[in-house]
Design a protein around this motif. Sequence first.
Motif, short mmCIF file in Angstrom:
data_model
loop_
_atom_site.label_atom_id
_atom_site.label_comp_id
_atom_site.label_asym_id
_atom_site.label_seq_id
_atom_site.Cartn_x
_atom_site.Cartn_y
_atom_site.Cartn_z
N GLN A 402 0.86 -1.18 0.00
CA GLN A 402 0.00 0.00 0.00
C GLN A 402 0.90 1.24 0.00
O GLN A 402 1.92 1.26 0.70
CB GLN A 402 -0.85 -0.01 1.27
N GLN A 405 -0.93 8.16 -0.04
CA GLN A 405 -1.49 9.00 -1.10
C GLN A 405 -0.67 10.28 -1.32
O GLN A 405 -0.68 10.84 -2.40
CB GLN A 405 -2.93 9.38 -0.73
N PRO A 410 5.65 3.31 0.54
CA PRO A 410 4.85 2.24 1.15
C PRO A 410 4.58 2.59 2.62
O PRO A 410 5.47 3.10 3.32
CB PRO A 410 5.76 1.02 1.03
N LEU A 453 -5.54 13.86 -5.01
CA LEU A 453 -6.32 12.76 -5.57
C LEU A 453 -5.88 12.47 -7.01
O LEU A 453 -6.30 11.51 -7.63
CB LEU A 453 -7.84 13.00 -5.46
N GLN A 454 -4.97 13.31 -7.52
CA GLN A 454 -4.39 13.04 -8.85
C GLN A 454 -3.11 12.22 -8.76
O GLN A 454 -2.49 11.93 -9.79
CB GLN A 454 -4.06 14.35 -9.55
N SER A 455 -2.67 11.89 -7.56
CA SER A 455 -1.38 11.18 -7.40
C SER A 455 -1.30 9.96 -8.32
O SER A 455 -2.22 9.15 -8.37
CB SER A 455 -1.23 10.69 -5.95
N TRP A 456 -0.17 9.85 -9.00
CA TRP A 456 0.10 8.69 -9.87
C TRP A 456 0.81 7.66 -9.00
O TRP A 456 2.04 7.65 -8.90
CB TRP A 456 0.98 9.14 -11.04
N LEU A 457 0.00 6.85 -8.31
CA LEU A 457 0.59 5.88 -7.37
C LEU A 457 0.99 4.63 -8.14
O LEU A 457 0.13 3.96 -8.72
CB LEU A 457 -0.43 5.52 -6.28
N VAL A 459 1.68 1.55 -7.58
CA VAL A 459 1.02 0.26 -7.34
C VAL A 459 -0.38 0.27 -7.96
O VAL A 459 -0.78 -0.67 -8.64
CB VAL A 459 0.97 -0.06 -5.83
N HIS A 460 -1.10 1.35 -7.78
CA HIS A 460 -2.44 1.43 -8.35
C HIS A 460 -2.38 1.47 -9.88
O HIS A 460 -3.26 0.94 -10.55
CB HIS A 460 -3.18 2.66 -7.81
N LEU A 463 -1.97 -1.96 -11.13
CA LEU A 463 -3.21 -2.73 -11.01
C LEU A 463 -4.32 -2.22 -11.94
O LEU A 463 -5.28 -2.92 -12.21
CB LEU A 463 -3.69 -2.75 -9.55
N GLN A 464 -4.15 -1.00 -12.46
CA GLN A 464 -5.09 -0.52 -13.48
C GLN A 464 -4.67 -0.99 -14.87
O GLN A 464 -5.36 -0.76 -15.86
CB GLN A 464 -5.15 1.01 -13.48
N ARG B 14 -7.63 9.86 -9.69
CA ARG B 14 -6.93 8.94 -10.58
C ARG B 14 -7.23 7.47 -10.23
O ARG B 14 -7.10 6.60 -11.07
CB ARG B 14 -5.42 9.19 -10.50
N ASN B 19 -11.78 3.02 -12.80
CA ASN B 19 -10.51 2.77 -13.49
C ASN B 19 -9.97 1.35 -13.28
O ASN B 19 -8.93 1.00 -13.81
CB ASN B 19 -9.45 3.77 -13.04
N TYR B 27 -6.83 -3.46 0.85
CA TYR B 27 -5.52 -3.56 1.51
C TYR B 27 -5.62 -4.53 2.69
O TYR B 27 -6.64 -4.55 3.39
CB TYR B 27 -5.08 -2.20 2.06
N PRO B 39 1.10 -2.74 4.65
CA PRO B 39 -0.13 -3.38 4.16
C PRO B 39 0.05 -3.76 2.70
O PRO B 39 0.81 -3.13 1.97
CB PRO B 39 -1.18 -2.29 4.31
N THR B 41 -1.58 -4.49 -1.14
CA THR B 41 -2.68 -4.05 -2.01
C THR B 41 -3.09 -5.18 -2.94
O THR B 41 -2.24 -5.75 -3.61
CB THR B 41 -2.21 -2.88 -2.90
#
Lengths: 512, 119
Positions: A402, A405, A410, A453-457, A459-460, A463-464, B14, B19, B27, B39, B41
């Motif tokens: 995880q 944000q 991590p 909320l625009q963060s280019w994470l 891990v996400h 997964l996208q 995002r 998406n 998590y 944690p 994901t």
Amino acid sequence: MNTPNPNERLRKLSLKERYAHLTRGLDWQPTYQDKKKIFPFTDYEGIKIHDWDAFEDPFRLTMDSYWKYQAEKERKLYAVIDSFAQNNGQMNISDARYINALKIFITAVSPLEYAAHRGFAHVGRHFEGVGPRIACQFQAIDELRHAQTQIHTISHFNKFFDGLHDPLHMYNRVWYLSVPKSFFEDAITAGPFEFLTAVSFSFEYVLTSLLFVPFMSGAAYNGDMATVTFGFSAQSDESRHMTLGLEIIKFMLQQDEGNVPIVQKWIDKWFWRGYRLLSIIAMMMDYMLPKKIMSWKEAWEMYFEQGGGALFNDLSRYGIRLPKYHEVAKAEKDHYSHQAWSTFYQYSHASAFHTWTPSEEEMTWFAEKYPASFNQLYRPRYDYWAKAEADGKRFYNNGLPQLCQVCQIPTFFTEPTDPTRISTRTKIYNGERFYFCSDGCHDIFEDEPEKYLQSWLPVHQILQGNCGGTTVPEVLDWYHLNQGADNFDYLGSPDEALWENWQSARKRVIAS
Amino acid sequence: MTTTAIGTYTFPSRDRIENFHGLQLVYFLWDKHLMFSAPITLVLPPTLPFSEILGEVLPNLYGAHPQFAEIDWSTVEWELDGVAFIPMPTLTLTALGIDHKSLLRFRTPGLEGLAQASF
């Protein structure tokens, strides 16, 4: 009539006069354009400036002196780099593990120099006052030179070692490099005053000793004379940057009382963001330098608790206090580097540098430097992992971590009051849940949720399905990570094989 | 608070659930087992029954830890986003209220990690 003598030489202007000509009276008041259109970023952050000419650059730098001085420094630097290459300086470092610190440097720090160049070029255009504008323009050139000279210095090691071959590409894609990248993009997308508070003050003035000193002293201690020379060459620029940071803060604070709470909020935010970014440096200092300079904990005490303490004491006359959550940093100093290294160790398959379990000698050093934490909490990890490794069951984490944000690290930090409990904070915004590593990052989000909320994470994004594929090897290809060479443990790596080969060749020469 | 900006400043998130192509993020965190440093994901179908989390998902993530096999699942204490939580194995993520980007934290009483180091 008095005819001027054409042969008479004009008196040379003093430095002070030249600087005055460069920074005073050259600007004009626009008549047919709205000033707001020319300088659209001056007011919106809420900072009030009544007299731009009150900004004094203590260095009073002018173009001619800048060019002359920098050219001289770079001639010297390139002479050292050449002789380092000719003398096979790479063979005289303490140990090839050290190169991993350079891998961090070239992928995480050098791209920041370039980003800083862009940021300072931007504010060097947009500040309404000529004094700060000129100072920022010089710094923009400095940052570009630093990015270049770092790449030139370290490119020599790229001929021999892995993981150094594509730093700018990696900076834009690799999961842990989103930490420095997002830090800087946060700063660069803020207004000019926040940018300077973030980069010039919080980072360059307050925290830079914790970034630059470990790398440059680390290089010196570990026989890397090329990188040390870069450090010396950049040092005079860095002191100018630090001065700009302090001057700009004082300038804002002196110009209007209403500026104080805005500046304090930025100091709180950028102290925390900078401190989080330094977790990677903490790990580098404690774990990646075969010959160690000092522990992270000692460095934090010396440069922040003492040095920073004196600075904020001095700023208290303007109504500025120590940054929020500095006491959390103090509580974390016993754990910071160990938790970061443990994380990279278990994700070694996905990193562009090598990891290892520390030697017994290093663990003795840790126990001495971290008496309150190492033997109790961290030695058992390494003992367990080293044994697993010896049994052929090297531990890797199967899942993706995880990420916070805001800082994008991590969420491995533990509670300041309990080093056995992972710290997480959460918030719902617009019906969506967000997670953070700490109160510091939570508060930054809460202040400007639309930004984060625009963060280019990474891990996400994986997964996208936006990072080259769904399997780890596909993602690593997308990173341009040379699998089997750049990643995994130092033991068994091509870096190790090459180094051992050099060492045995040297022994053969001595024996013959 | 709103973002300090020169104009209107609104952006779509995002990581909004749309998406993730019909899936959602969850998590997981096993307390006092810092061998797993943060944690973890996962991207999962919202229709997944909790029994599969117990039977498939968690063993795959945490099975390498020697204490994992010793867990008595009837004694495990769960927290969903910081609130005590009792998962029914037959219910799905959606039915249990495990939303996109929720954190499931679980504690295994009596199993507090290795070497008294919460590891």
